[in-house]
Scaffold this motif. Structure first.
Motif, PDB file in Angstrom:
ATOM      1  N   GLU A 147       4.275  11.391   4.636  1.00  0.00           N
ATOM      2  CA  GLU A 147       2.813  11.538   4.757  1.00  0.00           C
ATOM      3  C   GLU A 147       2.122  10.199   4.486  1.00  0.00           C
ATOM      4  OE1 GLU A 147       0.314  14.369   4.909  1.00  0.00           O
ATOM      5  OE2 GLU A 147       2.002  14.940   6.172  1.00  0.00           O
ATOM      6  N   LEU A 148       2.590   9.531   3.442  1.00  0.00           N
ATOM      7  CA  LEU A 148       1.967   8.260   3.062  1.00  0.00           C
ATOM      8  C   LEU A 148       2.156   7.208   4.152  1.00  0.00           C
ATOM      9  CD1 LEU A 148       3.049   8.162  -0.689  1.00  0.00           C
ATOM     10  CD2 LEU A 148       0.699   8.265   0.134  1.00  0.00           C
ATOM     11  N   ILE A 177       4.869  -4.929   3.366  1.00  0.00           N
ATOM     12  CA  ILE A 177       6.195  -4.304   3.383  1.00  0.00           C
ATOM     13  C   ILE A 177       6.387  -3.607   4.729  1.00  0.00           C
ATOM     14  CG2 ILE A 177       7.704  -2.595   2.287  1.00  0.00           C
ATOM     15  CD1 ILE A 177       6.218  -3.023  -0.336  1.00  0.00           C
ATOM     16  N   ARG A 178       7.553  -3.830   5.355  1.00  0.00           N
ATOM     17  CA  ARG A 178       7.913  -3.154   6.615  1.00  0.00           C
ATOM     18  C   ARG A 178       9.092  -2.223   6.383  1.00  0.00           C
ATOM     19  NH1 ARG A 178       5.526  -4.850  11.462  1.00  0.00           N
ATOM     20  NH2 ARG A 178       3.795  -6.215  10.912  1.00  0.00           N
ATOM     21  N   ASP A 194      -1.799  -1.054   3.643  1.00  0.00           N
ATOM     22  CA  ASP A 194      -2.400  -1.453   2.368  1.00  0.00           C
ATOM     23  C   ASP A 194      -2.729  -0.195   1.569  1.00  0.00           C
ATOM     24  OD1 ASP A 194      -4.436  -2.139   0.362  1.00  0.00           O
ATOM     25  OD2 ASP A 194      -4.360  -4.117   1.286  1.00  0.00           O
ATOM     26  N   ALA A 195      -1.980   0.023   0.516  1.00  0.00           N
ATOM     27  CA  ALA A 195      -2.122   1.266  -0.254  1.00  0.00           C
ATOM     28  C   ALA A 195      -3.534   1.396  -0.834  1.00  0.00           C
ATOM     29  CB  ALA A 195      -1.082   1.304  -1.367  1.00  0.00           C
ATOM     30  N   GLY A 196      -4.077   0.309  -1.358  1.00  0.00           N
ATOM     31  CA  GLY A 196      -5.422   0.354  -1.949  1.00  0.00           C
ATOM     32  C   GLY A 196      -6.465   0.683  -0.905  1.00  0.00           C
ATOM     33  N   ASP A 197      -6.371   0.048   0.246  1.00  0.00           N
ATOM     34  CA  ASP A 197      -7.339   0.312   1.314  1.00  0.00           C
ATOM     35  C   ASP A 197      -7.265   1.764   1.763  1.00  0.00           C
ATOM     36  OD1 ASP A 197      -8.410  -2.195   1.357  1.00  0.00           O
ATOM     37  OD2 ASP A 197      -7.309  -2.878   3.123  1.00  0.00           O
ATOM     38  N   ARG A 198      -6.068   2.281   1.907  1.00  0.00           N
ATOM     39  CA  ARG A 198      -5.933   3.664   2.391  1.00  0.00           C
ATOM     40  C   ARG A 198      -6.392   4.665   1.319  1.00  0.00           C
ATOM     41  NH1 ARG A 198      -0.557   4.965   5.578  1.00  0.00           N
ATOM     42  NH2 ARG A 198      -1.872   6.719   6.194  1.00  0.00           N
ATOM     43  N   LEU A 199      -6.177   4.293   0.065  1.00  0.00           N
ATOM     44  CA  LEU A 199      -6.564   5.162  -1.030  1.00  0.00           C
ATOM     45  C   LEU A 199      -8.078   5.213  -1.215  1.00  0.00           C
ATOM     46  CD1 LEU A 199      -5.200   6.805  -3.331  1.00  0.00           C
ATOM     47  CD2 LEU A 199      -5.151   4.697  -4.654  1.00  0.00           C
TER      48      LEU A 199
END
Ligand code: URA
Length: 207
Positions: free
Chosen positions: A18-19, A192-193, A198-203
């Motif tokens: 999902e992430l 990371i591939r 971008d985890a922060g942006d998506r969060l």
């Protein structure tokens, strides 16, 4: 990789999928991060020391166990998405924050905020930082926490890159790293591939 424990579990794999997916809405991304983080927290807490307590059941006295208190340090900002999962399992944990921002040109971490609880030196400290990419911000956070007195540190991330694991291990050879996945590596922008972006942006909806 040495020092890295990748947690394999079908439910965690679903949350991670999902992430990763661009089809995932912001709300679903937040929910999946919470779910994945709770499973990682559960595993990260597995060897936490406990103390024996006496307990009275409705039928007789027996002994039970209570885990020692912990400290959670969120590496801002994406680490915020992992804190509540720890607090669900360890509701009286102390929580600190370290602002480590990646300079997108140099890829080096910049320290911009710090709030550290006193429990740092006397408890097991779980540093939460979802994306272990270059390892710059995680290494800087670990260095800062050691300097502030932390002794028993663990790093918990969602996705790790081999480069990040190596960088952290070089900086702090004994810190255990717990992750949901070890991905292929970094691209030229330090992402990371295959990763999850971008985890922060998506969060936080800043993409
Ligand atoms: N930080 C992220 O959020 N994602 C990456 O891929 C790398 C660093």
């Amino acid at each position: 990789m040495e020092g890295l424990r990748v947690i394999e579990h079908p439910v965690l794999a679903r949350a991670l999928t999902e992430l990763r997916s661009t089809d995932t809405s912001r709300a679903a991304f937040r929910a999946a991060m919470a779910e994945a983080s709770e499973m990682l927290a559960y595993e990260a807490l597995r060897d936490l020391p406990v103390h024996e307590v006496e307990v009275q059941t409705p039928l007789e006295a027996t002994t039970g166990a209570r885990p020692e208190r912990i400290t959670v340090i969120a590496v801002l900002r994406a680490g915020l998405g992992m804190v509540d999962a720890f607090l669900r399992l360890m509701p009286d944990a102390a929580v600190g924050h370290l602002g480590m921002r990646r300079n997108e040109e140099t890829l080096q971490p910049e320290d911009y905020y710090e709030s550290l609880p006193e429990s740092l030196a006397s408890t097991t400290v779980f540093v939460v930082d979802p994306m272990l990419a270059t390892g710059g911000s995680s290494s800087a956070a670990l260095r800062r926490l050691r300097a502030a007195g932390a002794r028993d540190l663990r790093l918990v991330c969602l996705v790790a890159a081999p480069e990040g694991v190596a960088a952290v291990r070089e900086q702090d050879p004994h810190v255990p790293i717990i992750a949901a996945a070890l991905d292929r590596g970094l691209d030229e922008r330090g992402y990371i591939r295959p990763g999850l972006g971008d985890a922060g942006d998506r969060l936080f909806g800043t993409e």
